[in-house]
Scaffold this motif. Structure first.
Motif, PDB file in Angstrom:
ATOM      1  N   TYR A   1      41.712  48.661  40.205  1.00  0.00           N
ATOM      2  CA  TYR A   1      41.428  48.978  38.804  1.00  0.00           C
ATOM      3  C   TYR A   1      42.319  50.131  38.357  1.00  0.00           C
ATOM      4  O   TYR A   1      42.801  50.909  39.164  1.00  0.00           O
ATOM      5  CB  TYR A   1      39.954  49.320  38.605  1.00  0.00           C
ATOM      6  CG  TYR A   1      39.489  50.624  39.228  1.00  0.00           C
ATOM      7  CD1 TYR A   1      39.155  51.717  38.446  1.00  0.00           C
ATOM      8  CD2 TYR A   1      39.392  50.758  40.617  1.00  0.00           C
ATOM      9  CE1 TYR A   1      38.729  52.910  39.007  1.00  0.00           C
ATOM     10  CE2 TYR A   1      38.968  51.944  41.187  1.00  0.00           C
ATOM     11  CZ  TYR A   1      38.639  53.016  40.379  1.00  0.00           C
ATOM     12  OH  TYR A   1      38.224  54.194  40.954  1.00  0.00           O
TER      13      TYR A   1
ATOM     14  N   SER B   1      38.778  45.320  45.178  1.00  0.00           N
ATOM     15  CA  SER B   1      39.487  45.044  43.926  1.00  0.00           C
ATOM     16  C   SER B   1      40.229  46.288  43.470  1.00  0.00           C
ATOM     17  O   SER B   1      39.889  47.411  43.864  1.00  0.00           O
ATOM     18  CB  SER B   1      38.515  44.569  42.840  1.00  0.00           C
ATOM     19  OG  SER B   1      37.522  45.550  42.588  1.00  0.00           O
TER      20      SER B   1
ATOM     21  N   ASN C   1      34.046  42.535  49.326  1.00  0.00           N
ATOM     22  CA  ASN C   1      35.064  42.407  48.294  1.00  0.00           C
ATOM     23  C   ASN C   1      35.865  43.693  48.184  1.00  0.00           C
ATOM     24  O   ASN C   1      35.376  44.781  48.496  1.00  0.00           O
ATOM     25  CB  ASN C   1      34.397  42.101  46.942  1.00  0.00           C
ATOM     26  CG  ASN C   1      35.376  41.663  45.883  1.00  0.00           C
ATOM     27  OD1 ASN C   1      36.442  41.143  46.200  1.00  0.00           O
ATOM     28  ND2 ASN C   1      35.035  41.864  44.629  1.00  0.00           N
TER      29      ASN C   1
ATOM     30  N   PRO D   1      31.224  45.734  38.187  1.00  0.00           N
ATOM     31  CA  PRO D   1      32.006  46.087  39.377  1.00  0.00           C
ATOM     32  C   PRO D   1      31.226  46.858  40.432  1.00  0.00           C
ATOM     33  O   PRO D   1      31.685  46.980  41.565  1.00  0.00           O
ATOM     34  CB  PRO D   1      33.150  46.939  38.811  1.00  0.00           C
ATOM     35  CG  PRO D   1      33.211  46.606  37.368  1.00  0.00           C
ATOM     36  CD  PRO D   1      31.801  46.323  36.966  1.00  0.00           C
TER      37      PRO D   1
ATOM     38  N   TYR E   1      41.577  51.458  44.627  1.00  0.00           N
ATOM     39  CA  TYR E   1      40.799  50.295  45.064  1.00  0.00           C
ATOM     40  C   TYR E   1      39.306  50.626  45.016  1.00  0.00           C
ATOM     41  O   TYR E   1      38.901  51.743  45.348  1.00  0.00           O
ATOM     42  CB  TYR E   1      41.141  49.915  46.502  1.00  0.00           C
ATOM     43  CG  TYR E   1      42.511  49.349  46.719  1.00  0.00           C
ATOM     44  CD1 TYR E   1      42.721  47.976  46.758  1.00  0.00           C
ATOM     45  CD2 TYR E   1      43.606  50.194  46.924  1.00  0.00           C
ATOM     46  CE1 TYR E   1      43.980  47.447  46.982  1.00  0.00           C
ATOM     47  CE2 TYR E   1      44.876  49.674  47.148  1.00  0.00           C
ATOM     48  CZ  TYR E   1      45.046  48.306  47.174  1.00  0.00           C
ATOM     49  OH  TYR E   1      46.294  47.792  47.389  1.00  0.00           O
TER      50      TYR E   1
ATOM     51  N   HIS F   1      29.010  41.729  43.442  1.00  0.00           N
ATOM     52  CA  HIS F   1      30.451  41.846  43.215  1.00  0.00           C
ATOM     53  C   HIS F   1      31.109  42.672  44.323  1.00  0.00           C
ATOM     54  O   HIS F   1      32.169  42.308  44.833  1.00  0.00           O
ATOM     55  CB  HIS F   1      30.716  42.501  41.859  1.00  0.00           C
ATOM     56  CG  HIS F   1      32.167  42.732  41.567  1.00  0.00           C
ATOM     57  ND1 HIS F   1      32.941  41.846  40.855  1.00  0.00           N
ATOM     58  CD2 HIS F   1      32.999  43.747  41.905  1.00  0.00           C
ATOM     59  CE1 HIS F   1      34.170  42.300  40.755  1.00  0.00           C
ATOM     60  NE2 HIS F   1      34.230  43.459  41.386  1.00  0.00           N
TER      61      HIS F   1
END
Length: 322
Positions: free
Chosen positions: A185, A183, A181, A172, A216, A177
């Motif tokens: 978690y 994401s 981007n 991550p 995030y 990655h």
């Protein structure tokens, strides 16, 4: 006479950021810098931006004598066994930047200056708050203390830079990655929630609210942005006056009635807080640098408090802005 200090685990992001502050701190002398993995290497070989700033060399030897203060920048879970193996003198101020002692006493005081300033000033053991925990607590503490949040679930989102995950490479945190981007978690289960609830319970003994936190991973290097909101029947002016009063003596937390952005705080020990009222909700934004106010800068702030220094000593830093 200067404060003799050492940094244990000085090769990582938080250790490096501490050294950048301490080499220029007017009241500090760094006795040694410790790292098991980097022993024998010059400071500038591990933290290249510090070339010309110091002649320190990393060592894997831990000396516990003749230290006024020690910073522990070890990975989470390693501080407790380290202190069981290495005993520092009773007069040595220990500042731990891991999670190991944030949620229990064991002689440690929780090092959030905006809430525990007086206690920190009289403590020899300080547990430095987590980065997300700092941003969330500073966003919501005045509302919790004033009873604004009574009975409401607190909705919180936060986005952090990649340095918040530490220096060790993982999927991550890999550029491929993280770049371009975003994401999520640890949805609603982030480890910092425990210490946040501990502080809010201290501020308001009736606090039992749910903290619905969505963390995030951001595609930037450093900084944390928090957005929190809950139903609020009061006026925006009442909220601002409450926040301004709560932080009236805070050295680094500032209430802005103008919109804020992340770059105002990156590379500083500041937290900026901005309020809005929309759709019956009080909405709070807070912004910090995760490596400074969220970690190493706050640790130096706690050092200053513990030794009776100017709280801003060594921390008069300029933001990147652009």
């Amino acid at each position: 006479m200067k404060i003799k200090t050492a940094v244990i685990g000085a090769a990582g992001y938080t250790g490096g950021e501490l050294l950048r502050l301490l080499v220029h701190h007017p009241e500090v002398e760094i006795s040694y810098i410790h790292s098991n993995s980097q022993k024998g290497r010059k400071l500038e070989e591990v933290h290249p931006d510090l070339i010309g700033e110091s002649t320190l060399v990393f060592t894997d030897v831990v000396s516990t004598s003749e230290l006024d203060a020690v910073f522990l920048c070890l990975p989470h879970g390693e501080t407790r066994p380290f202190l069981e193996k290495h005993s520092f003198g009773g007069s040595t101020v220990i500042i731990d930047l891991s999670t190991d002692f944030r949620n229990e006493t064991n002689g440690f005081v929780y090092g959030l200056p905006e809430v525990n300033r007086d206690t920190i000033q009289n403590s020899k053991k300080i547990a430095n708050p987590g980065c997300f925990a700092t941003g969330i607590q500073l966003a919501l503490a005045p509302s919790v203390a004033a009873g604004f949040t009574e009975g409401a679930a607190l909705h919180i989102t936060g986005i952090t830079g990649s340095t918040g995950a530490g220096k060790k490479l993982s999927e991550p945190t890999h550029f491929s990655h993280r770049n371009d981007n975003v994401s999520i978690y640890k949805l609603f289960t982030h480890q910092h929630l425990t210490e946040i609830k501990q502080t809010f319970g201290q501020l308001n003994d009736s606090f039992t609210n749910d903290l619905l936190f969505v963390p995030y991973r951001g595609n930037f290097t450093r900084g944390i942005w928090i957005t929190a909101y809950f139903p609020f029947s009061g006026s925006l002016e009442e909220a601002y006056e409450t926040y301004e009063d709560f932080y009236s003596e805070a050295a680094f937390t500032h209430i802005s009635r103008l919109d804020i952005d992340l770059k105002q705080v990156v590379n500083t020990n500041k937290c900026l807080v901005h309020l809005k009222k929309e759709a019956g909700q009080l909405v709070i934004y807070s912004a910090i640098d995760n490596l400074l106010k969220g970690a190493s800068g706050q640790a130096v702030q706690n050092l200053n408090l513990a030794f009776g220094l100017d709280e801003k000593s060594g921390l008069r830093l300029k933001s990147t802005v652009f």
